[in-house]
Design an enzyme around this catalytic site. Structure first.
Site, PDB file in Angstrom:
ATOM      1  CE1 TYR A 432     -12.329   4.687  12.538  1.00 51.68           C
ATOM      2  CE2 TYR A 432     -12.724   2.544  11.587  1.00 51.68           C
ATOM      3  CZ  TYR A 432     -13.233   3.116  12.781  1.00 51.68           C
ATOM      4  OH  TYR A 432     -13.540   2.545  13.446  1.00 51.68           O
ATOM      5  CB  CYS A 433     -14.966   5.145   5.396  1.00 51.90           C
ATOM      6  SG  CYS A 433     -13.628   4.573   3.953  1.00 51.90           S
TER       7      CYS A 433
END
Lengths: 474, 260
Positions: A432-433
């Site tokens: 994820y970011c």
């Protein structure tokens, strides 16, 4: 007087054409490598580009100084400050003038006065502009390059992080402090024209407004609020973003000079063929430029996904090697723009291109095809609890420090190719970011490195925080 | 031609093809001593005319997969090949006029240069050229003329000179330089071969046997190369040593013949 502003959105980089219509002469300040716009503007305004200058040896984009000198025979005006290691080595091939603090030169009716303003780099200069003679008139403005930005100043830690000059950050910060004391002595009314806007990695809190004044910066710029050196040093060196890996290559090319754009032969456009793509993967890196969604659904094993959007050039700079051939999967209509973007940071070694619909040539179930799942925060939460997924956070360090999923491991996207061996191969990976876009690039890198089961968090950490009140975060 | 000669020329071709497939280049330099001492062709000029033709066939064959992968820059290829081929014609005319033994003596020196070059560590590919006086085009023509001359004189392809030449003159990445060079190598070889064949200095039977053996050897070499890629350096040293040994032998016997 004529002053034109050019802004490259993708690199957050500003350049200027300033001239004198009466004399029909102009100079370009801090040009980007693609010089078409300067040429067009000069022509439209009836001036000839007779000079080109840069405030310092840039690290974040490839300079167009040599292009302008070659094309228009423009004289180079370049810094001679900063010591032996920071000399422009290509300059002797052209008409050139080396500048020291206090020197002046004229373009038509305009007088430029050189101020040595080290801090961001040792050789950095700023240019004070006066219409007419210095003795008779007051200056109108100053080109500050990466010295003073709107609301920020140029970071002094790049030299240590990129050029490996040990323990130079503090010394450079002190130089910046002294340069800023000099800046404070300038009259308040003076206009300030900086080299970057918001989003540049050359500072940390750059404003989005194109220009400012000395007086306004003295009131509002955080870096001008310090009177003692030690407090300034501490404030300056905290919170600087990661230094992009390609910066050191840029510095070298901008110092030594690189090839002219006209000298690069255009890459071959090849017919879609899976076999050809496989040959490419043995020779270099194959970049699929399709949007994240399409890539997630179906892509070829071993290709890297850098979607063609505003952030393309930044991630290309972080993730592509300068000495490895590049092959592009990009539709015909974007190829020219993509090549321009890559060339703006000196990635000239694109060998060939192909339409990304080559992916469709592989049948369902073909081992060469891959896809990854996109998980909603709720599904991701389940996965973390039940399936024991390995959670990977690829955001910048400052984002990570502001909060992250507790189980996560942090590797900033730009460092991922060099650090994949730190990631466990026993579990599926949830990456994820902030929004789900950078993590998509990360997913493609993991796929290319042999990780079979990779999942991307839709909407990223923002969505996770918004929808997952029940989920504890650290 | 005896049947032993037929067999030995097929085997020689196989060796050359094998080395080419294994190392990606340099095989042709062995073709001349093989034809001279293994197959036993007496006239050095026939040897050179025949190898030149085989070199051309080899290069054009290898060009196909490179062109399919987009590794050939055709514009640069033409800029380089046209002046180079003209110059190769003059080079080969000069080569025909030089007495055989002397030609072989010079050839042995060329082999030593190549052997040394192969053994030396490869330099980084990014060269910076700080000059505005020479346009790219002028630079490429000068390099092409020099390489073409040498290539025609010795009846070699000159790939080992063309690849760095293209990287220098056109600032090409290595893989495109290799792909693009094959077009020039083939054309230079063909130019030399045509010039020699006009004087009847190409033995077509040997060409056929040599090329046939070369294809088989090439496939074997490429197959083995894939599994030996980590030991590429060692292979280079071995090959360099072999070339050096043969070159010294040629130097000595031809120097004797020249009464040095």
């Amino acid at each position: 007087m004529l002053l034109k502003y050019f802004y490259d959105d993708k690199l957050a980089q500003a350049s200027y054409l300033i001239g004198c219509q009466a004399a029909g002469e102009a100079i370009v300040i801090d040009p980007a490598r693609n010089i078409k716009d300067y040429a067009k503007t000069a022509k439209a305004n009836g001036v000839k580009i007779v000079g080109v200058t840069e405030t310092h040896i840039h690290a974040d984009f490839l300079s167009g100084t040599r292009e302008l000198a070659s094309r228009f025979g423009a004289t180079l005006y370049l810094s001679d400050e900063g010591g032996m290691n920071w000399k422009y080595r290509y300059a002797p091939g052209y008409d050139h003038v080396f500048l020291k603090d206090g020197d002046t030169f004229d373009i038509g009716n305009l007088t430029f006065e050189v101020l040595h303003t080290p801090g961001h780099t040792p050789e950095h200069i700023s240019l004070l502009v006066t219409e007419g003679r210095l003795s008779e008139n007051k200056p109108i403005g100053i080109f500050t390059g990466d010295f003073v930005f709107v609301g920020d100043v140029g970071r002094p830690d790049l030299l240590e992080k990129l050029a490996g000059v040990h323990d130079s950050s503090e010394e450079m910060t002190l130089k910046m402090f002294r340069s800023l004391q000099r800046f404070k002595q300038l009259p308040d009314y003076l206009q300030v024209w900086p080299g970057h806007g918001a989003g540049s990695a050359c500072g940390k809190t750059l404003g989005a407004v194109p220009s400012t004044t000395v007086g306004y910066e003295k009131l509002t710029n955080w870096a001008l609020q310090y009177d003692t050196e030690e407090h300034f040093v501490e404030a300056m060196l905290t919170g600087q973003p990661e230094a992009p890996t390609y910066f050191s290559m840029m510095k070298r090319l901008n110092k030594d000079g690189t090839q002219l754009i006209d000298e690069i032969e255009a890459p071959n456009s090849m017919k879609a063929s899976l076999d050809t793509v496989e040959t490419w993967m043995k020779q270099g890196v194959v970049v699929d430029t399709r949007p994240v969604k399409k890539f997630a659904e179906k892509h070829l094993r071993g290709v890297m996904n850098i979607p063609y959007n505003k952030l393309f050039v930044n991630w290309a700079g972080w993730l592509l090697d300068y000495d490895r051939p590049i092959y592009l999967l990009a539709s015909e209509k974007y190829v020219e723009d993509i090549l321009n973007d890559l060339r703006s940071i000196g990635l000239d070694q694109v060998i060939a291109t192909m339409d990304p619909n080559v992916t469709d040539q592989a049948d369902e179930g073909d081992k060469r095809l891959m896809n990854y799942k996109e998980l909603t925060p709720a599904a991701a939460c389940d996965a973390i609890r039940t399936e024991q997924v390995y959670v990977l956070d690829v955001r910048y360090e400052s984002e990570w420090n502001d909060g992250h999923i507790p189980e996560a491991k942090h590797i900033m996207l730009g460092y991922l190719p060099g650090r994949v061996q730190e990631i466990s191969r026993d579990k599926p990976i949830l990456v994820y970011c902030k929004t789900g876009r950078r993590s998509a690039v990360a997913a493609s890198i993991l796929h290319a490195n042999g990780f079979e089961d990779v999942r991307n968090l839709i909407g990223g950490y923002d969505e996770w925080v918004k929808t997952g009140d029940h989920i504890p975060t650290s | 031609m005896t049947s032993i000669q037929v067999i030995s020329s097929i085997i020689s071709g196989g060796i050359v093809g094998f080395v080419l497939g294994l190392l990606g280049g340099g095989g042709s330099i062995l073709a001349v001593p093989l034809l001279l001492y293994a197959v036993g062709i007496q006239d050095p000029h026939i040897v050179i005319g025949t190898t030149a033709f085989s070199v051309a066939v080899n290069a054009y064959t290898n060009l196909i997969p490179h062109a399919r992968a987009g590794h050939v820059h055709w514009k640069s290829a033409l800029y380089f090949t046209i002046p180079g081929a003209i110059s190769a014609y003059f080079g080969s005319a000069l080569g025909k006029m030089v007495p055989g033994k002397q030609l072989l003596f010079f050839f042995a020196i060329l082999m030593i240069v190549m052997a040394v070059k192969m053994a030396l560590p490869k330099k980084k590919t990014n060269q910076v050229i700080e000059s505005r006086d020479q346009s790219n085009l002028l630079r490429i023509i000068i390099v092409a003329i020099l390489v073409g001359l040498l290539s025609g004189f010795f009846g070699i392809g000159g790939g080992f000179l063309i690849v760095p030449g293209l990287m220098f003159a056109m600032k090409m990445p290595m893989i495109t330089a290799i792909g693009t060079s094959l077009f020039s190598v083939g054309t230079f070889g063909l130019t030399t071969a045509v010039n020699y064949s006009i004087s009847g200095l190409v033995n077509w039977w040997i060409v056929l046997e040599f090329v046939g053996g070369g294809i088989l050897g090439g496939m074997l070499g490429a197959y083995i190369a894939a599994s030996l890629s980590k030991r590429r350096k060692t292979l280079n040293y071995i090959f360099s040593g072999v070339v050096m040994t043969v070159a010294i032998y040629m130097l000595i016997i031809n120097a004797k013949a020249l009464h040095f």
